[in-house]
Design a protein around this motif. Structure first.
Motif, PDB file in Angstrom:
ATOM      1  N   PHE A 283      62.402  12.645  31.709  1.00  0.00           N
ATOM      2  CA  PHE A 283      62.883  12.800  33.086  1.00  0.00           C
ATOM      3  C   PHE A 283      62.256  14.032  33.729  1.00  0.00           C
ATOM      4  O   PHE A 283      61.742  13.969  34.855  1.00  0.00           O
ATOM      5  CB  PHE A 283      64.407  12.902  33.107  1.00  0.00           C
ATOM      6  CG  PHE A 283      64.968  13.238  34.451  1.00  0.00           C
ATOM      7  CD1 PHE A 283      65.080  12.267  35.432  1.00  0.00           C
ATOM      8  CD2 PHE A 283      65.368  14.532  34.738  1.00  0.00           C
ATOM      9  CE1 PHE A 283      65.596  12.583  36.680  1.00  0.00           C
ATOM     10  CE2 PHE A 283      65.881  14.849  35.980  1.00  0.00           C
ATOM     11  CZ  PHE A 283      65.996  13.874  36.951  1.00  0.00           C
ATOM     12  N   PHE A 284      62.283  15.148  33.033  1.00  0.00           N
ATOM     13  CA  PHE A 284      61.711  16.378  33.599  1.00  0.00           C
ATOM     14  C   PHE A 284      60.196  16.278  33.716  1.00  0.00           C
ATOM     15  O   PHE A 284      59.617  16.712  34.712  1.00  0.00           O
ATOM     16  CB  PHE A 284      62.124  17.597  32.773  1.00  0.00           C
ATOM     17  CG  PHE A 284      63.576  17.949  32.954  1.00  0.00           C
ATOM     18  CD1 PHE A 284      64.053  18.399  34.171  1.00  0.00           C
ATOM     19  CD2 PHE A 284      64.469  17.804  31.910  1.00  0.00           C
ATOM     20  CE1 PHE A 284      65.389  18.706  34.352  1.00  0.00           C
ATOM     21  CE2 PHE A 284      65.812  18.114  32.079  1.00  0.00           C
ATOM     22  CZ  PHE A 284      66.276  18.559  33.299  1.00  0.00           C
ATOM     23  N   THR A 285      59.559  15.681  32.730  1.00  0.00           N
ATOM     24  CA  THR A 285      58.115  15.495  32.793  1.00  0.00           C
ATOM     25  C   THR A 285      57.746  14.587  33.955  1.00  0.00           C
ATOM     26  O   THR A 285      56.803  14.871  34.696  1.00  0.00           O
ATOM     27  CB  THR A 285      57.596  14.888  31.475  1.00  0.00           C
ATOM     28  OG1 THR A 285      57.990  15.708  30.387  1.00  0.00           O
ATOM     29  CG2 THR A 285      56.088  14.756  31.479  1.00  0.00           C
TER      30      THR A 285
ATOM     31  N   LEU B  55      62.173   5.014  38.136  1.00  0.00           N
ATOM     32  CA  LEU B  55      62.600   3.738  37.565  1.00  0.00           C
ATOM     33  C   LEU B  55      61.509   3.171  36.656  1.00  0.00           C
ATOM     34  O   LEU B  55      61.769   2.806  35.501  1.00  0.00           O
ATOM     35  CB  LEU B  55      62.937   2.747  38.686  1.00  0.00           C
ATOM     36  CG  LEU B  55      63.370   1.360  38.252  1.00  0.00           C
ATOM     37  CD1 LEU B  55      64.771   1.431  37.655  1.00  0.00           C
ATOM     38  CD2 LEU B  55      63.329   0.411  39.421  1.00  0.00           C
ATOM     39  N   VAL B  56      60.296   3.127  37.155  1.00  0.00           N
ATOM     40  CA  VAL B  56      59.183   2.577  36.379  1.00  0.00           C
ATOM     41  C   VAL B  56      58.826   3.497  35.213  1.00  0.00           C
ATOM     42  O   VAL B  56      58.671   3.037  34.074  1.00  0.00           O
ATOM     43  CB  VAL B  56      57.953   2.355  37.293  1.00  0.00           C
ATOM     44  CG1 VAL B  56      56.731   1.966  36.491  1.00  0.00           C
ATOM     45  CG2 VAL B  56      58.264   1.306  38.344  1.00  0.00           C
ATOM     46  N   TYR B  57      58.710   4.782  35.473  1.00  0.00           N
ATOM     47  CA  TYR B  57      58.298   5.734  34.443  1.00  0.00           C
ATOM     48  C   TYR B  57      59.319   5.835  33.303  1.00  0.00           C
ATOM     49  O   TYR B  57      58.953   5.838  32.128  1.00  0.00           O
ATOM     50  CB  TYR B  57      58.076   7.114  35.080  1.00  0.00           C
ATOM     51  CG  TYR B  57      57.575   8.163  34.116  1.00  0.00           C
ATOM     52  CD1 TYR B  57      56.268   8.148  33.683  1.00  0.00           C
ATOM     53  CD2 TYR B  57      58.411   9.170  33.648  1.00  0.00           C
ATOM     54  CE1 TYR B  57      55.796   9.103  32.801  1.00  0.00           C
ATOM     55  CE2 TYR B  57      57.955  10.125  32.765  1.00  0.00           C
ATOM     56  CZ  TYR B  57      56.649  10.090  32.348  1.00  0.00           C
ATOM     57  OH  TYR B  57      56.182  11.029  31.467  1.00  0.00           O
ATOM     58  N   MET B  58      60.594   5.887  33.642  1.00  0.00           N
ATOM     59  CA  MET B  58      61.618   6.013  32.598  1.00  0.00           C
ATOM     60  C   MET B  58      61.713   4.738  31.759  1.00  0.00           C
ATOM     61  O   MET B  58      61.953   4.803  30.560  1.00  0.00           O
ATOM     62  CB  MET B  58      62.980   6.356  33.205  1.00  0.00           C
ATOM     63  CG  MET B  58      63.038   7.732  33.839  1.00  0.00           C
ATOM     64  SD  MET B  58      62.658   9.061  32.708  1.00  0.00           S
ATOM     65  CE  MET B  58      64.145   9.092  31.735  1.00  0.00           C
ATOM     66  N   ARG B  59      61.513   3.599  32.377  1.00  0.00           N
ATOM     67  CA  ARG B  59      61.509   2.340  31.614  1.00  0.00           C
ATOM     68  C   ARG B  59      60.340   2.328  30.637  1.00  0.00           C
ATOM     69  O   ARG B  59      60.499   1.966  29.467  1.00  0.00           O
ATOM     70  CB  ARG B  59      61.432   1.158  32.569  1.00  0.00           C
ATOM     71  CG  ARG B  59      61.499  -0.172  31.888  1.00  0.00           C
ATOM     72  CD  ARG B  59      61.525  -1.288  32.940  1.00  0.00           C
ATOM     73  NE  ARG B  59      61.421  -2.572  32.317  1.00  0.00           N
ATOM     74  CZ  ARG B  59      62.455  -3.307  31.942  1.00  0.00           C
ATOM     75  NH1 ARG B  59      63.672  -2.853  32.116  1.00  0.00           N
ATOM     76  NH2 ARG B  59      62.265  -4.487  31.394  1.00  0.00           N
ATOM     77  N   TYR B  60      59.158   2.741  31.116  1.00  0.00           N
ATOM     78  CA  TYR B  60      57.979   2.818  30.253  1.00  0.00           C
ATOM     79  C   TYR B  60      58.215   3.813  29.112  1.00  0.00           C
ATOM     80  O   TYR B  60      57.933   3.510  27.946  1.00  0.00           O
ATOM     81  CB  TYR B  60      56.758   3.234  31.095  1.00  0.00           C
ATOM     82  CG  TYR B  60      55.579   3.669  30.270  1.00  0.00           C
ATOM     83  CD1 TYR B  60      54.795   2.742  29.621  1.00  0.00           C
ATOM     84  CD2 TYR B  60      55.270   5.022  30.133  1.00  0.00           C
ATOM     85  CE1 TYR B  60      53.715   3.143  28.852  1.00  0.00           C
ATOM     86  CE2 TYR B  60      54.204   5.433  29.367  1.00  0.00           C
ATOM     87  CZ  TYR B  60      53.426   4.489  28.727  1.00  0.00           C
ATOM     88  OH  TYR B  60      52.367   4.897  27.959  1.00  0.00           O
ATOM     89  N   GLU B  61      58.726   4.974  29.434  1.00  0.00           N
ATOM     90  CA  GLU B  61      58.960   6.004  28.424  1.00  0.00           C
ATOM     91  C   GLU B  61      60.019   5.577  27.411  1.00  0.00           C
ATOM     92  O   GLU B  61      59.924   5.896  26.235  1.00  0.00           O
ATOM     93  CB  GLU B  61      59.381   7.321  29.076  1.00  0.00           C
ATOM     94  CG  GLU B  61      58.238   8.095  29.671  1.00  0.00           C
ATOM     95  CD  GLU B  61      57.251   8.585  28.628  1.00  0.00           C
ATOM     96  OE1 GLU B  61      57.675   9.159  27.608  1.00  0.00           O
ATOM     97  OE2 GLU B  61      56.044   8.391  28.829  1.00  0.00           O
TER      98      GLU B  61
END
Length: 136
Positions: free
Chosen positions: A44-46, A91-97
């Protein structure tokens, strides 16, 4: 006399520890949910920092290439667009991560299991050697 099996096991353990030592420690004693949660907070922070950098670069390029009058409505539109873009990006980044962290956890657990198995086999070799030396 040197026991070749023992040396082979010790070498394998040392190489695995050198290659993935910190990974073994990150999954030791925690379950998948805890690992993914911790990594999710870090992601999240990244992600926030990545988005801010991209957003500032895009805004700087747009304002430098086009002559846009800076009015309160322009600032409001940029702010609103930035917030919507941030929510979508997160939304997209956290799902990927999350998927990436689940895969990392499984890979790290596999390394940990292999390491534990080799340690147990090495302990068995030491014990067998110890019993044999006490017989004589």
């Amino acid at each position: 006399m040197i026991n070749e099996d023992r040396v082979r096991k010790m070498t394998r353990i040392a190489i695995r520890e050198k290659e993935a030592g910190y990974r073994i420690d990150t999954t030791d004693g925690i379950d998948q949910r805890q690992f993914v949660s911790y990594s999710g907070v870090r992601s999240f922070f990244t992600g926030t920092i990545i988005y801010l950098l991209i957003f500032l670069i895009v805004i700087a390029v747009i304002f430098s290439l086009f002559i846009i009058p800076v009015t309160s409505i322009t600032i409001a539109m940029v702010g609103f667009g930035g917030i919507l873009g941030y929510l979508f990006f997160l939304l997209v980044y956290m799902r990927y991560e999350r998927h990436r962290n689940i895969e990392r956890y499984e890979r790290y657990r596999q390394i940990t299991k292999e390491q534990q198995k080799d340690m147990e086999e090495l302990a068995a070799l030491y014990e067998a050697e110890n019993k044999e030396s006490h017989k004589e």
